[in-house]
Design a protein around this motif. Structure first.
Motif, mmCIF file in Angstrom:
data_model
loop_
_atom_site.group_PDB
_atom_site.id
_atom_site.type_symbol
_atom_site.label_atom_id
_atom_site.label_comp_id
_atom_site.label_asym_id
_atom_site.label_seq_id
_atom_site.Cartn_x
_atom_site.Cartn_y
_atom_site.Cartn_z
ATOM 1 N N LEU A 11 0.879 -1.159 0.046
ATOM 2 C CA LEU A 11 -0.112 0.203 0.138
ATOM 3 C C LEU A 11 0.922 1.272 -0.101
ATOM 4 C CD1 LEU A 11 -2.786 1.066 -0.030
ATOM 5 C CD2 LEU A 11 -2.796 1.003 2.419
ATOM 6 N N ASP A 12 0.973 1.720 -1.245
ATOM 7 C CA ASP A 12 1.581 3.253 -1.153
ATOM 8 C C ASP A 12 0.858 4.264 -0.670
ATOM 9 O OD1 ASP A 12 3.447 5.222 -1.751
ATOM 10 O OD2 ASP A 12 3.113 5.083 -3.931
ATOM 11 N N ILE A 13 1.011 4.956 0.559
ATOM 12 C CA ILE A 13 -0.169 5.878 0.948
ATOM 13 C C ILE A 13 0.092 7.175 0.512
ATOM 14 C CG2 ILE A 13 -0.249 7.174 3.062
ATOM 15 C CD1 ILE A 13 -1.249 4.262 3.234
ATOM 16 N N ARG A 14 1.271 7.623 -0.064
ATOM 17 C CA ARG A 14 1.546 8.845 -0.734
ATOM 18 C C ARG A 14 1.280 8.798 -2.080
ATOM 19 N NH1 ARG A 14 7.714 9.345 1.190
ATOM 20 N NH2 ARG A 14 7.246 10.204 3.410
ATOM 21 N N GLY A 15 1.036 7.728 -2.741
ATOM 22 C CA GLY A 15 0.414 7.708 -4.031
ATOM 23 C C GLY A 15 -1.240 7.570 -3.654
ATOM 24 N N ARG A 16 -1.615 6.837 -2.873
ATOM 25 C CA ARG A 16 -3.027 7.075 -2.716
ATOM 26 C C ARG A 16 -3.609 8.268 -2.353
ATOM 27 N NH1 ARG A 16 -6.017 2.378 -3.372
ATOM 28 N NH2 ARG A 16 -4.594 0.538 -3.850
ATOM 29 N N ARG A 17 -2.776 9.146 -1.562
ATOM 30 C CA ARG A 17 -3.092 10.445 -1.182
ATOM 31 C C ARG A 17 -3.036 11.325 -2.233
ATOM 32 N NH1 ARG A 17 0.788 12.517 3.115
ATOM 33 N NH2 ARG A 17 -0.268 10.901 4.536
ATOM 34 N N LYS A 18 -2.285 11.487 -3.148
ATOM 35 C CA LYS A 18 -2.170 11.910 -4.596
ATOM 36 C C LYS A 18 -3.217 11.922 -5.415
ATOM 37 C CE LYS A 18 2.777 12.642 -4.789
ATOM 38 N NZ LYS A 18 4.361 12.333 -5.498
ATOM 39 N N GLU A 19 -3.677 10.634 -5.625
ATOM 40 C CA GLU A 19 -4.917 10.172 -6.330
ATOM 41 C C GLU A 19 -6.177 10.532 -5.593
ATOM 42 O OE1 GLU A 19 -5.282 5.900 -6.469
ATOM 43 O OE2 GLU A 19 -3.390 5.659 -7.587
#
Length: 138
Positions: free
Chosen positions: A120-128
């Motif tokens: 789970l990539d938290i930063r990537g999910r946050r950007k999405e």
């Protein structure tokens, strides 16, 4: 520095070997077979049965000290405790980027943990999510 450390180690081994041989020879002397008075400090189990002369004891301690110093001087450079500093150095080195065989080399050894499926990539999910919210506002 490596030559000095090797020399110190060799001297320590020579002195220790001589001290051990001297202690063995002293134990074979007829005068050393006389019973020693019991110690009032040490328990009966670890009370030595033979009293070694002071020079043999000092030679043993000196040789152990030399060996300790030699081992410390000949040890390789310590690596940083923080893994990110170590991995950063490893990624910047040219030797580490060369893949020698499967699973060896190739930069950061922890990169495979961050790129594995299901991670789970938290930063990537946050950007999405931020992009989705901006699109919803329009």
């Amino acid at each position: 520095m490596a030559i000095a450390a090797t020399t110190i180690n060799i001297l320590g081994i020579v002195f220790l070997s001589h001290a051990v041989y001297s202690a063995y020879e002293h134990s074979l002397l007829p005068s050393s077979s006389l019973p020693t008075p019991p110690s009032s400090i040490l328990p009966h189990i670890i009370d030595p049965k033979i009293n070694l002369p002071l020079d043999i004891t000092l030679e043993t301690l000196f040789s152990v000290f030399l060996l300790c110093v030699g081992v410390v001087l000949s040890s390789p450079e310590l690596k940083p405790i923080q893994w990110n500093v170590w991995a950063g150095r490893l990624e910047r080195s040219k030797e580490a980027r060369v893949v020698k065989e499967v699973g060896v080399g190739g930069g950061n050894p922890y990169a495979v943990l961050e790129e594995r499926p299901g991670f789970l990539d938290i930063r990537g999910r946050r950007k999405e999510f931020a992009g989705w919210v901006r699109e919803g506002e329009r």
